[in-house]
Design a protein around this motif. Structure first.
Motif, mmCIF file in Angstrom:
data_model
loop_
_atom_site.group_PDB
_atom_site.id
_atom_site.type_symbol
_atom_site.label_atom_id
_atom_site.label_comp_id
_atom_site.label_asym_id
_atom_site.label_seq_id
_atom_site.Cartn_x
_atom_site.Cartn_y
_atom_site.Cartn_z
ATOM 1 N N LEU A 136 -8.837 6.176 11.200
ATOM 2 C CA LEU A 136 -7.506 5.617 10.989
ATOM 3 C C LEU A 136 -7.554 4.342 10.162
ATOM 4 C CD1 LEU A 136 -6.041 6.173 14.573
ATOM 5 C CD2 LEU A 136 -5.758 7.621 12.548
ATOM 6 N N GLY A 137 -8.766 3.797 9.960
ATOM 7 C CA GLY A 137 -8.921 2.585 9.171
ATOM 8 C C GLY A 137 -9.309 2.839 7.728
ATOM 9 N N ILE A 138 -9.448 4.108 7.336
ATOM 10 C CA ILE A 138 -9.733 4.409 5.929
ATOM 11 C C ILE A 138 -8.500 4.015 5.109
ATOM 12 C CG2 ILE A 138 -10.253 6.206 4.249
ATOM 13 C CD1 ILE A 138 -11.623 7.772 6.491
ATOM 14 N N PRO A 139 -8.647 3.158 4.107
ATOM 15 C CA PRO A 139 -7.470 2.666 3.382
ATOM 16 C C PRO A 139 -6.919 3.656 2.369
ATOM 17 C CG PRO A 139 -9.465 1.719 2.451
ATOM 18 C CD PRO A 139 -9.898 2.522 3.659
ATOM 19 N N TYR A 140 -5.680 3.436 2.009
ATOM 20 C CA TYR A 140 -4.980 4.193 0.964
ATOM 21 C C TYR A 140 -4.956 5.695 1.254
ATOM 22 C CZ TYR A 140 -5.808 -0.302 -1.258
ATOM 23 O OH TYR A 140 -5.862 -1.666 -1.525
ATOM 24 N N LEU A 141 -4.743 6.036 2.547
ATOM 25 C CA LEU A 141 -4.635 7.441 2.945
ATOM 26 C C LEU A 141 -3.216 7.953 2.780
ATOM 27 C CD1 LEU A 141 -6.717 7.623 6.257
ATOM 28 C CD2 LEU A 141 -7.320 8.646 4.056
ATOM 29 N N PHE A 142 -2.272 7.232 3.379
ATOM 30 C CA PHE A 142 -0.885 7.680 3.434
ATOM 31 C C PHE A 142 -0.058 6.984 2.353
ATOM 32 C CE2 PHE A 142 -2.344 7.858 7.947
ATOM 33 C CZ PHE A 142 -2.362 9.239 8.069
ATOM 34 N N ARG A 143 0.627 7.782 1.541
ATOM 35 C CA ARG A 143 1.456 7.211 0.481
ATOM 36 C C ARG A 143 2.896 6.983 0.935
ATOM 37 N NH1 ARG A 143 -0.764 7.668 -4.794
ATOM 38 N NH2 ARG A 143 -2.759 8.750 -4.827
ATOM 39 N N GLN A 167 -1.701 -15.598 -6.912
ATOM 40 C CA GLN A 167 -1.137 -14.252 -6.975
ATOM 41 C C GLN A 167 -2.258 -13.237 -7.187
ATOM 42 O OE1 GLN A 167 1.169 -12.361 -10.418
ATOM 43 N NE2 GLN A 167 2.838 -13.012 -9.073
ATOM 44 N N VAL A 168 -2.256 -12.183 -6.382
ATOM 45 C CA VAL A 168 -3.242 -11.112 -6.496
ATOM 46 C C VAL A 168 -2.552 -9.898 -7.103
ATOM 47 C CG1 VAL A 168 -4.731 -9.525 -5.218
ATOM 48 C CG2 VAL A 168 -4.659 -11.948 -4.582
ATOM 49 N N GLN A 169 -2.978 -9.524 -8.311
ATOM 50 C CA GLN A 169 -2.409 -8.363 -8.978
ATOM 51 C C GLN A 169 -3.376 -7.188 -9.010
ATOM 52 O OE1 GLN A 169 -0.969 -9.397 -12.865
ATOM 53 N NE2 GLN A 169 0.549 -10.843 -12.100
ATOM 54 N N VAL A 170 -4.669 -7.488 -9.090
ATOM 55 C CA VAL A 170 -5.718 -6.470 -9.148
ATOM 56 C C VAL A 170 -6.817 -6.870 -8.172
ATOM 57 C CG1 VAL A 170 -5.223 -5.813 -11.531
ATOM 58 C CG2 VAL A 170 -6.843 -7.672 -11.067
ATOM 59 N N PRO A 171 -7.680 -5.936 -7.781
ATOM 60 C CA PRO A 171 -8.730 -6.263 -6.812
ATOM 61 C C PRO A 171 -9.567 -7.469 -7.196
ATOM 62 C CG PRO A 171 -8.610 -3.900 -7.116
ATOM 63 C CD PRO A 171 -7.670 -4.492 -8.124
ATOM 64 N N GLY A 172 -9.842 -7.651 -8.490
ATOM 65 C CA GLY A 172 -10.660 -8.788 -8.913
ATOM 66 C C GLY A 172 -10.079 -10.129 -8.525
ATOM 67 N N ASP A 173 -8.764 -10.188 -8.312
ATOM 68 C CA ASP A 173 -8.127 -11.451 -7.934
ATOM 69 C C ASP A 173 -8.449 -11.864 -6.505
ATOM 70 O OD1 ASP A 173 -6.907 -11.634 -10.432
ATOM 71 O OD2 ASP A 173 -5.126 -10.523 -9.764
ATOM 72 N N LEU A 174 -8.978 -10.935 -5.708
ATOM 73 C CA LEU A 174 -9.361 -11.259 -4.321
ATOM 74 C C LEU A 174 -10.698 -11.986 -4.240
ATOM 75 C CD1 LEU A 174 -8.360 -7.932 -2.525
ATOM 76 C CD2 LEU A 174 -7.348 -10.182 -2.101
ATOM 77 N N LYS A 175 -11.438 -11.999 -5.348
ATOM 78 C CA LYS A 175 -12.759 -12.611 -5.340
ATOM 79 C C LYS A 175 -12.674 -14.076 -4.918
ATOM 80 C CE LYS A 175 -16.926 -13.277 -8.130
ATOM 81 N NZ LYS A 175 -17.566 -13.066 -9.457
ATOM 82 N N THR A 190 0.995 -9.431 -1.844
ATOM 83 C CA THR A 190 0.769 -8.337 -2.776
ATOM 84 C C THR A 190 0.980 -7.020 -2.040
ATOM 85 O OG1 THR A 190 -0.847 -9.632 -4.014
ATOM 86 C CG2 THR A 190 -0.892 -7.237 -4.321
ATOM 87 N N LEU A 191 1.973 -6.263 -2.468
ATOM 88 C CA LEU A 191 2.349 -5.035 -1.752
ATOM 89 C C LEU A 191 1.474 -3.858 -2.189
ATOM 90 C CD1 LEU A 191 6.224 -5.460 -1.906
ATOM 91 C CD2 LEU A 191 4.741 -5.816 0.083
ATOM 92 N N ASP A 192 0.194 -3.931 -1.847
ATOM 93 C CA ASP A 192 -0.700 -2.814 -2.183
ATOM 94 C C ASP A 192 -0.655 -1.723 -1.124
ATOM 95 O OD1 ASP A 192 -2.161 -4.558 -0.333
ATOM 96 O OD2 ASP A 192 -3.843 -3.196 -0.689
ATOM 97 N N ARG A 193 -0.056 -2.000 0.050
ATOM 98 C CA ARG A 193 0.182 -1.004 1.102
ATOM 99 C C ARG A 193 -1.089 -0.195 1.397
ATOM 100 N NH1 ARG A 193 5.628 0.631 1.756
ATOM 101 N NH2 ARG A 193 5.081 2.846 1.658
ATOM 102 N N HIS A 194 -2.158 -0.909 1.726
ATOM 103 C CA HIS A 194 -3.451 -0.231 1.865
ATOM 104 C C HIS A 194 -3.637 0.507 3.186
ATOM 105 C CE1 HIS A 194 -4.045 -4.590 2.917
ATOM 106 N NE2 HIS A 194 -4.558 -4.059 4.011
ATOM 107 N N PHE A 239 -6.879 -0.423 -6.924
ATOM 108 C CA PHE A 239 -7.130 -0.797 -5.525
ATOM 109 C C PHE A 239 -7.684 0.410 -4.762
ATOM 110 C CE2 PHE A 239 -4.168 -4.392 -6.217
ATOM 111 C CZ PHE A 239 -4.823 -5.385 -5.506
ATOM 112 N N ARG A 240 -7.035 1.537 -4.918
ATOM 113 C CA ARG A 240 -7.396 2.752 -4.171
ATOM 114 C C ARG A 240 -8.795 3.240 -4.537
ATOM 115 N NH1 ARG A 240 -6.442 8.482 -4.423
ATOM 116 N NH2 ARG A 240 -5.798 9.323 -2.394
ATOM 117 N N SER A 241 -9.103 3.256 -5.833
ATOM 118 C CA SER A 241 -10.395 3.793 -6.275
ATOM 119 C C SER A 241 -11.562 2.901 -5.872
ATOM 120 C CB SER A 241 -10.392 3.990 -7.795
ATOM 121 O OG SER A 241 -10.252 2.751 -8.468
#
Length: 348
Positions: A113-120, A166-174, A237-241, A310-312
């Motif tokens: 249930l913790g696998i991200p980006y499963l449910f759209r 602001q986080v727009q892409v995964p690299g911004d989380l670094k 950031t609404l990435d809804r992971h 984000f998903r990939s």
């Protein structure tokens, strides 16, 4: 009848009151039974878990004529999330509403249930969780833990908050320290996306944000606003992971001690409470985005291409970890259920 009398005017009350109640007479019990139900969220009718508890309480007490009473222990009054699960297992408290975060500590396959980006979408999630997969999972959970799942609601889709940029892409989380729950899948996801995961108990999160122990968190907007967690954050950031699942459970020994008539009432009340809770979250999540924006948060919705980035990056390493820990069978069943649901209701 006093059922829902104190909140008939709300949208959730209308949903609950509209449900059809079957006329099952309450059985004759030797003495009144009290079910203590704990949850972790604010005691607010904008919170799905609390709505579930209130609707359940009023229906059960009304339909059993007071033979079964329900006491609500909200806002961590019964301790932290782990303690609440343990108390429900031992019967100190008979019921609890808990998120998926700590479930793997009690039943390892719950890592799926913790696998991200499963449910759209919510529609896909509910078709899976209410369908064959959900029934099989709930039965396995009951056998492993002694806790019977009566209803599954959600707290919204989890997304990234932070107080720095602001986080727009995964690299911004670094470089950002992101609070996670005590869940290896959540920790692995943040790490895979480039952030620095810091597992912190739910009850300690507000203080950790306030004191700068972490830069941000990943939580549903509605829950974050209700618990005032946004007060020390500037960006969302609404990435809804992750589809944040909350399950209402009852100690199996307690459930079996009820009369057949009382069990039927408990089940029926749980179904109505689940409908009301899901509706509450659907509405409160949308309102929360407006409230967070008014509070000064900058809200960013990733483009389709950014979401796929984000998903990939976030999903494959977590799925690989979960397969290694729990085997392929549970993961494959979940993914097959999602494929079938998407084929049925369509992708958003």
């Amino acid at each position: 009848m006093r059922l829902f009398s104190n909140w008939r005017t709300t949208a959730v009350a209308a949903l609950a009151a509209a449900a059809t109640f079957s006329a099952i007479p309450a059985g004759v019990a030797a003495a009144a039974t009290t079910l203590r139900i704990s949850h972790t969220t604010a005691e607010s009718m904008q919170q799905g878990s609390h709505v579930w508890a209130v609707v359940f309480k009023e229906m059960v007490e009304d339909r059993t004529g007071g033979e079964v009473k329900v006491q609500i222990l909200g806002a961590n009054a019964a301790g932290g999330e782990r303690e609440q699960l343990q108390k429900a297992q031992t019967g100190i408290n008979q019921m609890t509403i808990n998120s998926e975060i700590l479930m793997p500590s009690f039943f390892k396959p719950a890592q799926i249930l913790g696998i991200p980006y499963l449910f759209r979408s919510d529609a896909v999630a509910w078709q899976v969780l209410d369908g064959d997969f959900g029934k099989e999972f709930n039965d396995a959970w009951r056998q492993a833990t002694g806790l019977r799942i009566l209803g599954v609601m959600n707290a919204g889709f989890r997304s990234f908050f932070n107080g720095s940029k602001q986080v727009q892409v995964p690299g911004d989380l670094k470089g950002l320290k992101i609070r996670t729950g005590e869940n290896q899948a959540h920790i692995a996801m943040v790490r895979a996306l480039g952030g620095n995961p810091v597992p912190i108990a739910w009850s300690e999160l507000y203080t950790s944000l306030q004191q700068g122990v972490v830069d941000g968190m990943e939580n549903p907007p509605g829950l974050a606003f209700a618990m005032k967690l946004h007060e020390h954050q500037k960006h969302l950031t609404l990435d809804r992971h992750l589809f944040s699942i909350h399950a209402a459970m009852i100690n199996e020994r307690t459930f079996q001690s009820l009369t057949p008539e009382q069990q039927a009432i408990v089940y029926e009340a749980a179904q109505t409470a689940t409908t009301a809770a899901r509706a509450t979250v659907l509405l409160s999540e949308r309102q929360a985005l407006k409230d967070l924006e008014k509070a000064g948060l900058e809200i960013y919705a990733p483009t389709a291409e950014q979401y796929e980035e984000f998903r990939s990056l976030g999903r494959p390493p977590v799925e690989e970890m979960v397969r290694k820990d729990v085997g392929d069978e549970w993961v494959d069943k979940l993914l097959q259920g999602i494929d079938a649901a998407e084929a049925s209701v369509g992708k958003p």
